[in-house]
Design an enzyme around this catalytic site. Sequence first.
Site, short mmCIF file in Angstrom:
data_model
loop_
_atom_site.label_atom_id
_atom_site.label_comp_id
_atom_site.label_asym_id
_atom_site.label_seq_id
_atom_site.Cartn_x
_atom_site.Cartn_y
_atom_site.Cartn_z
N ASP A 66 0.84 -1.20 0.00
CA ASP A 66 0.00 0.00 0.00
C ASP A 66 0.88 1.26 0.00
OD1 ASP A 66 -0.29 0.85 3.34
OD2 ASP A 66 0.62 -1.03 2.69
N SER A 67 0.33 2.39 -0.35
CA SER A 67 1.03 3.69 -0.37
C SER A 67 2.37 3.60 -1.11
CB SER A 67 1.29 4.20 1.05
OG SER A 67 0.16 4.09 1.83
N SER A 68 2.38 2.91 -2.24
CA SER A 68 3.65 2.68 -2.92
C SER A 68 3.67 3.16 -4.36
CB SER A 68 3.96 1.17 -2.92
OG SER A 68 4.15 0.74 -1.61
N GLY A 69 2.66 3.92 -4.76
CA GLY A 69 2.62 4.37 -6.15
C GLY A 69 2.08 3.29 -7.07
N SER A 121 -1.16 2.64 -6.89
CA SER A 121 -2.55 3.03 -6.92
C SER A 121 -3.45 2.18 -6.05
CB SER A 121 -3.05 3.01 -8.36
OG SER A 121 -4.15 3.81 -8.41
N SER A 122 -2.98 1.92 -4.84
CA SER A 122 -3.82 1.17 -3.91
C SER A 122 -5.08 1.96 -3.61
CB SER A 122 -3.04 0.86 -2.63
OG SER A 122 -2.42 2.01 -2.14
N ALA A 158 -6.93 3.94 -5.63
CA ALA A 158 -7.98 3.72 -6.64
C ALA A 158 -8.50 2.29 -6.55
CB ALA A 158 -7.44 3.98 -8.04
N ASP A 209 -5.39 5.74 -13.13
CA ASP A 209 -5.41 4.62 -12.19
C ASP A 209 -6.65 3.76 -12.34
OD1 ASP A 209 -3.16 5.92 -11.28
OD2 ASP A 209 -4.15 6.84 -9.57
C1 GLA Z 1 -0.96 9.13 -9.55
C2 GLA Z 1 -2.28 9.75 -10.02
C3 GLA Z 1 -2.53 9.46 -11.51
C4 GLA Z 1 -1.32 9.80 -12.37
C5 GLA Z 1 -0.04 9.23 -11.75
C6 GLA Z 1 1.20 9.72 -12.44
O1 GLA Z 1 -1.06 7.74 -9.59
O2 GLA Z 1 -3.34 9.26 -9.24
O3 GLA Z 1 -3.68 10.13 -11.94
O4 GLA Z 1 -1.22 11.17 -12.60
O5 GLA Z 1 0.10 9.57 -10.38
O6 GLA Z 1 1.25 9.26 -13.73
#
Ligand code: GLA
Length: 431
Positions: A145-148, A150-151, A153, A196
């Site tokens: 989680d919290s790692s980029g 998109s947990s 979304a 995401d």
């Molecule tokens: C996050 C945001 C996305 C996108 C990415 C970068 O995940 O939620 O909408 O902008 O960063 O690509």
Amino acid sequence: MGALSSWPSDSELDGIRNTVAEMARVDVNVVKIVVSPYRICPLGAHIDHQGGTVSAMTINKGIILGFVPSGDSQVLLRSGQFSGEVRFRVDQIQLPKHMQENYPSDTEECKWGSYAKGALYALQRGGNQIKQGITGFICGTEGLDSSGLSSSAAVGIAYLLALESANNLTMSPTENIEYDRLIENEYLGLKNGILDQSAILLSSYGCLTCMDCKTKKHKLIHPPKLEMEKKTEAKTSYKILLAFSGLKQALTTNPGYNRRVTECREAANVLLKASGKELEPILSNVDQQEYEAHKSKLEPELARRAEHYFSENMRVIKGLEAWGSGKFEEFGKLISASGLSSIHNYECGCEPLIQLYEILLKAPGVYGARFSGAGFRGCCVAFVNADYAHEAASFVKNEYLKLQPDLASHLNPESAVVICDAGDCARVIRP
Ligand code: GLA
């Protein structure tokens, strides 16, 4: 759908079913499960909020939410990661976070419950009658989680799908993309794009999902080898590496993301004025030729943001072609170039993530790497030749430990670098 992805396993699903059956005192066979995978974005970083074209894929890790309709308006949730219980009623009207009295001093329990309330907010905003609550247990792949990835979304979509199922509402992926946008943009106040949730709702195993964030049209790009693999059950020739920095901070609490969005809009404003156009100030409203003709009018900082946008759009186009013809090396080089542009033009990285990116580029078998997600925290993602995946993972782990001993010591050595595969789209598994 789902047959080729190795996640979630039957035992994970059984564990969740049993927990929910106990919570709701119902038979285990009536528990439904939402599977909502995490996503990666190999190309198309930070251009979704400007209406650019992005590429994405899900991985075989993510969120599992077991639930049953509660029989009344009550929602009761427990989490595998967070303490406490979240309780609220679906007949209460939800307001965006910034309009709530106790915001921002929410307790931990309130915070992890905010995505469920956000999902209710979005459905109410869309004019849906939500009468039935849910009793549910939510669980994310440990340490991711919290790692980029998109947990957030993935969590938002899991609650949307569960509430819709409990209320017999059938929504298309396009409608849920919009509902998740309402959760993030309106309820939580993050000015992000639709990358995401599009990835999570539209992806299909092994394909690259291409989303035009302006027209909202998407297509799935199959690598040529996939057809052969289906027949021979041969393993894919690439793996996805996730290398964790140990830095965690929610995007909604980091002002950097929204600041960059504002800068892109400022750049678009200058370019549109110079081109004599009166359109919404987003960079996708500026043609490539107009950009070339007027870019000298931009202040250096805004010029870098615009350069990221226009160069990234080109990389996405080239990347889709490379993926479609199975040219992983070429695809990888574009990913690394995208990573470099994020560092130099978009200026969104931070030292540990830049170090991880550089280490990944030197690791054996790596085709290409970049920050996963926004780049302010979390992990870097790389595509690697499957035969070298383990070697590359231990190389990255050792090198990162040398450069960032403190951050690395907070990581679980077993999951500091994770090797994973492609996943499928979010879905409800019925009993
Ligand atoms: C996050 C945001 C996305 C996108 C990415 C970068 O995940 O939620 O909408 O902008 O960063 O690509």
